[in-house]
Write a protein that holds these residues in place. Structure first.
Motif, PDB file in Angstrom:
ATOM      1  N   LEU A  36       0.824  -1.214   0.000  1.00 58.18           N
ATOM      2  CA  LEU A  36       0.000   0.000   0.000  1.00 58.18           C
ATOM      3  C   LEU A  36       0.857   1.262   0.000  1.00 58.18           C
ATOM      4  N   GLN A  37       1.962   1.229   0.782  1.00 61.03           N
ATOM      5  CA  GLN A  37       2.848   2.389   0.795  1.00 61.03           C
ATOM      6  C   GLN A  37       3.479   2.622  -0.580  1.00 61.03           C
ATOM      7  N   GLU A  38       3.865   1.512  -1.274  1.00 60.81           N
ATOM      8  CA  GLU A  38       4.425   1.671  -2.621  1.00 60.81           C
ATOM      9  C   GLU A  38       3.402   2.274  -3.575  1.00 60.81           C
ATOM     10  N   GLN A  39       2.134   1.752  -3.492  1.00 64.01           N
ATOM     11  CA  GLN A  39       1.085   2.324  -4.339  1.00 64.01           C
ATOM     12  C   GLN A  39       0.862   3.794  -4.033  1.00 64.01           C
ATOM     13  N   ILE A  40       0.876   4.125  -2.729  1.00 64.68           N
ATOM     14  CA  ILE A  40       0.688   5.537  -2.339  1.00 64.68           C
ATOM     15  C   ILE A  40       1.835   6.384  -2.888  1.00 64.68           C
ATOM     16  N   GLY A  41       3.090   5.819  -2.841  1.00 57.21           N
ATOM     17  CA  GLY A  41       4.223   6.569  -3.390  1.00 57.21           C
ATOM     18  C   GLY A  41       4.079   6.821  -4.879  1.00 57.21           C
ATOM     19  N   HIS A  42       3.628   5.758  -5.604  1.00 55.18           N
ATOM     20  CA  HIS A  42       3.402   5.944  -7.049  1.00 55.18           C
ATOM     21  C   HIS A  42       2.346   7.017  -7.311  1.00 55.18           C
ATOM     22  N   LEU A  43       1.246   6.942  -6.525  1.00 54.84           N
ATOM     23  CA  LEU A  43       0.188   7.948  -6.716  1.00 54.84           C
ATOM     24  C   LEU A  43       0.681   9.357  -6.393  1.00 54.84           C
ATOM     25  N   GLN A  44       1.488   9.458  -5.337  1.00 54.27           N
ATOM     26  CA  GLN A  44       2.029  10.781  -5.004  1.00 54.27           C
ATOM     27  C   GLN A  44       2.949  11.287  -6.101  1.00 54.27           C
ATOM     28  N   ALA A  45       3.774  10.363  -6.668  1.00 52.64           N
ATOM     29  CA  ALA A  45       4.645  10.785  -7.778  1.00 52.64           C
ATOM     30  C   ALA A  45       3.824  11.272  -8.961  1.00 52.64           C
ATOM     31  N   GLU A  46       2.728  10.530  -9.261  1.00 53.05           N
ATOM     32  CA  GLU A  46       1.865  10.977 -10.351  1.00 53.05           C
ATOM     33  C   GLU A  46       1.242  12.326 -10.045  1.00 53.05           C
ATOM     34  N   ARG A  47       0.840  12.507  -8.770  1.00 54.74           N
ATOM     35  CA  ARG A  47       0.265  13.810  -8.403  1.00 54.74           C
ATOM     36  C   ARG A  47       1.279  14.932  -8.557  1.00 54.74           C
ATOM     37  N   THR A  48       2.537  14.659  -8.111  1.00 61.00           N
ATOM     38  CA  THR A  48       3.566  15.695  -8.269  1.00 61.00           C
ATOM     39  C   THR A  48       3.804  16.011  -9.744  1.00 61.00           C
ATOM     40  N   ALA A  49       3.814  14.944 -10.576  1.00 58.76           N
ATOM     41  CA  ALA A  49       3.987  15.186 -12.024  1.00 58.76           C
ATOM     42  C   ALA A  49       2.839  16.023 -12.578  1.00 58.76           C
ATOM     43  N   GLN A  50       1.602  15.692 -12.137  1.00 59.59           N
ATOM     44  CA  GLN A  50       0.456  16.477 -12.585  1.00 59.59           C
ATOM     45  C   GLN A  50       0.539  17.917 -12.102  1.00 59.59           C
ATOM     46  N   ASP A  51       0.990  18.083 -10.835  1.00 56.87           N
ATOM     47  CA  ASP A  51       1.151  19.457 -10.319  1.00 56.87           C
ATOM     48  C   ASP A  51       2.190  20.212 -11.140  1.00 56.87           C
ATOM     49  N   GLY A  52       3.326  19.510 -11.499  1.00 55.47           N
ATOM     50  CA  GLY A  52       4.337  20.168 -12.321  1.00 55.47           C
ATOM     51  C   GLY A  52       3.795  20.584 -13.676  1.00 55.47           C
ATOM     52  N   LEU A  53       2.986  19.662 -14.267  1.00 60.17           N
ATOM     53  CA  LEU A  53       2.379  20.018 -15.555  1.00 60.17           C
ATOM     54  C   LEU A  53       1.415  21.183 -15.426  1.00 60.17           C
ATOM     55  N   ARG A  54       0.635  21.145 -14.331  1.00 60.13           N
ATOM     56  CA  ARG A  54      -0.278  22.281 -14.116  1.00 60.13           C
ATOM     57  C   ARG A  54       0.490  23.588 -13.948  1.00 60.13           C
ATOM     58  N   GLU A  55       1.602  23.521 -13.203  1.00 60.73           N
ATOM     59  CA  GLU A  55       2.407  24.742 -13.032  1.00 60.73           C
ATOM     60  C   GLU A  55       2.971  25.206 -14.379  1.00 60.73           C
TER      61      GLU A  55
END
Length: 617
Positions: free
Chosen positions: A523-542
């Motif tokens: 679950l922690q690995e999945q959460i890390g992947h999701l957080q990485a995707e969120r950070t990538a999305q935030d970077g794209l939004r920025e």
């Protein structure tokens, strides 16, 4: 010859130069081109088009949506002002034409004004050639004024029109400005297209990920439903097996009641025989010794038989221990939940208390049995002579019954092991399902566990009842010592079983802890992947926001530049107006001077003698 109406199969370019077409031919041609969708370039150079041709061209431009290039050189369209105004109206309504050639068409300043109005409405024309016409100063001003609202025209050629150089320079500046603005707009549109494509690709990836998650969730739900169905079917089978076992136990109970009734009758017969023995003692004293010897032999034979039976029982107990060890090894492979383990521990404590109570009761019963055995031994010494044959038969029948009951007990133990294995397998599956969907399956698993525990309790009670029946039958055979040893062995086996169960429970708890840790890590690995995707999305939004800001800054800068250039153009226009006013004043002064000179010359001529002589003649 005639030109066809619809021009079917015409190419992308239609060239009709210097053909000398009549007005009817031109009208038919242009009428056919109104509905044509293949011709993209039309060349009508040197055809001397007149009023009808200009009006037909206006209709063509208003209706056709495919022609992008139109050359009308050497046609004298500007001679007829009304027809040329209709042509200009069609040009203003057109939204496809990109290049227009009107060289040498005798367009006046009024025609230039009509063209200026059409250019204010048009939004597609990029090149306009007006060389070698009669536009003049007023026409040049009208065209320059229309360029303030038209931002699509890139090239405007005005050579050979008597247009001042200042206006030509202003027109060139306006063209440069339009080209610059269109280049900036094209760059902005390209960037916006790239950003929109990136956003669409991100949206597609997100939708694909969401659909994959939904598919996995649906599959997990289907697997859970299948597991529930299988579990319900197995529970039904277990219930049916338990019902069959209940019926078997009821039949056994009925048989035991029948045997108890038979034993009561035999006891009554024993009492009757005891009375007969008391009466026949005096007659059979001589035969007592012989019978005593025979009884000793029979006792030895009975002792041998008891030893064999004990050996058989020890072998059966060893087999039971081996089977129990195998069952325990199978149970170690199963998994159980922490909540279920706590409940099982509570059940074990309850069973321990019950076993202790039963052990106390067994000890009390042992004391009672010892007393009864002492009494029975005293009676047996008296009744041995007449009961030897009866006891042998009873021993044989009881041995057969014991063997049957042992077979039943073994079958019941096997069924219990199967039931336990099935229950443990169901528990393991239920645990896997609980890891996936905890909140939904807790109540159902608790109910199932309670049912299974109740079934296990019933089975243990039945097992204890069968053991009690065996013990009662052994008491009837008067083997108190064997019973005591069996009870001791049973208690020791139960203690071992309890210890093994405790070890199994500890191992299961450890396995559960390891599994929970694994699940947490996943679950922690999945959460890390999701957080990485969120950070990538935030970077794209920025990035998108930064690009939007750049676009806004560029648009603001371009607007400021446009405003500055428009202000400069307005200043230049004001200067031009001031210069034109000065020029008009100078012309008026020069006209006045010329009139004065003419008047003075006329007066001088009239006052001279030559003037008078000429007047006389």
């Amino acid at each position: 010859g005639r030109v066809p109406r619809g021009l079917p199969g015409a190419g992308a370019e239609l060239v009709l130069r210097d053909r000398g077409l009549s007005e009817e031919d031109v009208k038919i041609l242009l009428h056919g081109l109104c509905s044509n969708t293949t011709v993209k370039s039309l060349d009508l150079k040197g055809n001397n088009l007149r009023t009808g041709g200009a009006e037909a061209l206006g209709k063509l431009l208003a209706k056709n949506k495919t022609i992008r290039s139109l050359t009308l050189e050497w046609n004298n369209l500007g001679v007829w002002e009304e027809s040329f105004s209709l042509f200009c109206q069609g040009l203003g309504a057109n939204s496809v034409l990109q290049r227009l050639d009107l060289r040498s068409n005798q367009i006046s300043h009024q025609g230039a004004g009509e063209l200026a109005l059409a250019l204010e409405q048009n939004s597609s024309l990029q090149e306009l050639d007006l060389r070698w016409n009669n536009i003049g100063l007023l026409g040049g001003r009208a065209l320059l004024n229309c360029l303030h609202s038209n931002k699509t025209l890139k090239r405007l050629k005005l050579a050979g029109n008597n247009v001042p150089s200042d206006i030509l320079k202003a027109v060139e500046q306006a063209m440069d400005h339009n080209q610059h603005c269109q280049a900036i707009l094209s760059e902005a549109q390209n960037r916006a297209d790239i950003l929109s494509k990136e956003v669409l690709s991100l949206k597609d990836e997100k939708t694909k990920q969401f659909l994959d998650l939904m598919d996995t969730i649906d599959k997990q739900r289907e697997e859970i439903a299948k597991g529930d169905r299988v579990a319900t079917a197995r529970v039904r089978q277990l219930q049916e097996a338990l019902d069959e076992q209940h019926s078997i136990m009821n039949s056994l109970k009925a048989k035991l009641q029948m045997t108890e009734a038979a034993l009561a009758l035999s006891e009554q017969k024993v009492h009757d025989l005891g009375e007969l023995l008391n009466a026949a003692k005096q007659d059979q004293t001589s035969m007592a010794e012989r019978h005593f010897m025979e009884l000793q032999q029979q006792k030895q034979e009975g002792i041998d038989r008891e030893g064999k039976l004990r050996r058989d029982l020890s072998a059966a107990s060893e087999k039971n221990l081996l089977l129990r060890n195998e069952v325990d090894e199978l149970e170690k492979k199963c998994k159980a939940q922490q909540d279920q383990l706590f409940q099982v521990k509570q059940d074990l404590t309850n069973t321990r208390a019950e076993l202790k109570l039963r052990a106390v009761q067994a000890e009390v019963e042992k004391k009672r049995f010892k007393k009864s055995l002492d009494d029975m031994e005293s009676l047996r010494v008296k009744e041995v002579d007449h009961m030897t044959q009866h006891m042998e038969t009873s021993q044989r029948s009881m041995q057969d019954r014991i063997q049957k009951l042992e077979g039943i007990r073994i079958a019941l133990e096997e069924e219990l092991s199967q039931v336990k294995a099935a229950t443990l397998a169901e528990r393991g599956r239920a645990e896997e399902e609980l890891i996936k969907v905890r909140n939904q399956a807790r109540l159902e698993e608790q109910q199932r566990l309670e049912q299974l525990e109740e079934k296990l309790r019933l089975m243990t009670e039945l097992w204890y009842e069968a053991q009690n029946c065996c013990l009662k039958q052994k008491q009837m055979v008067a083997e108190a010592q064997a019973k005591a040893t069996q009870l001791n062995l049973h208690t020791v086996g139960l203690q071992r079983r309890l210890e093994e169960l405790q070890q199994d429970m500890n191992s299961k708890e450890e396995e559960k802890v390891t599994e929970v840790n694994k699940v947490k890590v996943e679950l922690q690995e999945q959460i890390g992947h999701l957080q990485a995707e969120r950070t990538a999305q935030d970077g794209l939004r920025e990035k998108i926001a930064a690009l939007e800001r750049e676009m806004k800054a560029l648009s603001s800068n371009h607007r400021e530049a446009l405003l500055n250039k428009e202000s400069e153009i307005s200043m230049l226009l004001e200067k031009l107006r001031m210069r034109e006013a000065e020029i008009s004043r100078m012309r008026e002064v020069e006209a006045q001077r010329a009139s004065f000179l003419q008047n003075a010359i006329m007066a001088y001529v009239q006052g001279s003698p030559l003037g008078t002589h000429s007047s006389r003649k």
